[in-house]
Motif scaffolding. Structure first.
Motif, mmCIF file in Angstrom:
data_model
loop_
_atom_site.group_PDB
_atom_site.id
_atom_site.type_symbol
_atom_site.label_atom_id
_atom_site.label_comp_id
_atom_site.label_asym_id
_atom_site.label_seq_id
_atom_site.Cartn_x
_atom_site.Cartn_y
_atom_site.Cartn_z
ATOM 1 N N ALA A 181 0.829 -1.207 0.000
ATOM 2 C CA ALA A 181 0.000 0.000 0.000
ATOM 3 C C ALA A 181 0.864 1.258 0.000
ATOM 4 O O ALA A 181 0.549 2.243 -0.695
ATOM 5 C CB ALA A 181 -0.927 -0.011 1.216
ATOM 6 N N ALA A 182 1.965 1.231 0.762
ATOM 7 C CA ALA A 182 2.844 2.398 0.823
ATOM 8 C C ALA A 182 3.488 2.678 -0.535
ATOM 9 O O ALA A 182 3.603 3.839 -0.962
ATOM 10 C CB ALA A 182 3.918 2.179 1.892
ATOM 11 N N THR A 185 0.881 4.144 -2.871
ATOM 12 C CA THR A 185 0.560 5.526 -2.512
ATOM 13 C C THR A 185 1.646 6.473 -3.014
ATOM 14 O O THR A 185 1.354 7.553 -3.541
ATOM 15 C CB THR A 185 0.419 5.652 -0.985
ATOM 16 N N THR A 186 2.888 6.046 -2.875
ATOM 17 C CA THR A 186 4.008 6.885 -3.304
ATOM 18 C C THR A 186 4.114 6.972 -4.817
ATOM 19 O O THR A 186 4.481 8.024 -5.366
ATOM 20 C CB THR A 186 5.325 6.323 -2.730
ATOM 21 N N ALA A 188 1.592 6.311 -7.190
ATOM 22 C CA ALA A 188 0.258 6.157 -7.776
ATOM 23 C C ALA A 188 0.218 6.599 -9.233
ATOM 24 O O ALA A 188 -0.535 6.035 -10.044
ATOM 25 C CB ALA A 188 -0.763 6.956 -6.961
ATOM 26 N N ALA A 195 -3.282 1.453 -7.982
ATOM 27 C CA ALA A 195 -3.552 2.387 -6.886
ATOM 28 C C ALA A 195 -5.050 2.577 -6.689
ATOM 29 O O ALA A 195 -5.541 2.602 -5.554
ATOM 30 C CB ALA A 195 -2.874 3.725 -7.163
ATOM 31 N N GLN A 199 -7.312 1.427 -3.328
ATOM 32 C CA GLN A 199 -8.110 2.359 -2.541
ATOM 33 C C GLN A 199 -9.500 1.803 -2.236
ATOM 34 O O GLN A 199 -10.076 2.086 -1.185
ATOM 35 C CB GLN A 199 -8.239 3.696 -3.284
#
Length: 228
Positions: A181-182, A185-186, A188, A195, A199
């Protein structure tokens, strides 16, 4: 090896009264594998744990390969009795029971790979799965293939979510999902589809359940078309 698995091998008839049995040897090996992994199992280690001499074990089992076959079938046991269920519920319960068996003895994921002699417990699992499709209208090959697909899905998800003692230890599922997930997010903008899917994804990994239901959906379509 087949004689050992099916109980047709003759126990030693000469010498002093046996200090161990084949089942006792296999149970000791299972305890070692559960705690430390399949690689930790050796004839010497099992002998030390019983305790008997290593040479005493060879009166019952020729070597590690044969021992792994016996302990694997013993660890699998017979599938739980679920009574008479409709085919879909029966195969779902059967698949979940198999997954629980892999969770109890993760090393089975390694010891039951490939072509090898099959013991009575493993064959009982296969028989129980095929039996659920008795009145489905599928032919023999399709029944076997349906079980193969279910086993493949269960095994794959078990490999992803189960820590195998003695094996190559990776991230826990929670750590993997957190890192995944990290990263999304970075980055996307680089992986927009992933991504966006992440979500809207739920918090729990439902891969086992989702896959089983989709496989069973496909079988239901096939069975319905045959009966029509």
């Amino acid at each position: 090896m087949t004689e050992l698995l099916w109980g047709s091998a003759q126990p030693p008839s000469r010498g002093p009264k046996p200090a161990v049995t084949l089942a006792g040897i296999a149970e000791a090996a299972i305890r070692i594998a559960d705690a430390e992994g399949l690689e930790a199992v050796s004839m010497q280690r099992v002998a030390d744990d019983l305790p008997v001499t290593k040479m005493a074990l060879y009166r019952y089992v020729p070597g590690k390969a044969e021992l792994v076959a016996v302990m694997s079938d013993l660890a699998m046991g017979e599938p739980p009795e679920r009574g008479e269920l409709p085919w879909r519920e029966a195969l779902y319960a059967w698949s979940m029971d198999l997954h629980e068996g892999f969770a109890r003895h993760p090393w089975l994921l390694l010891s039951t790979l490939g072509r090898r002699p099959i013991g009575p417990n493993e064959l009982t699992w296969l028989d129980r799965g095929v039996r659920a499709l008795t009145d489905s209208g599928l032919d023999g090959s399709e029944k076997f293939d349906a079980i193969v697909v279910l086993v493949g899905h269960v095994r794959t998800l078990a490999l992803q979510t189960t820590s195998v003692p003695g094996g190559r230890q990776g991230l826990t599922e929670e750590a993997f999902l957190s890192d995944f997930a990290a990263i999304l997010t970075t980055h996307a903008d680089r992986f927009p589809s992933l991504a966006a899917a992440m979500q809207s994804a739920g918090q729990d990994n439902q891969g086992l359940e989702f896959g089983l239901q989709r496989i069973l959906d496909g079988l239901e379509l096939l069975i319905t078309s045959r009966k029509a």
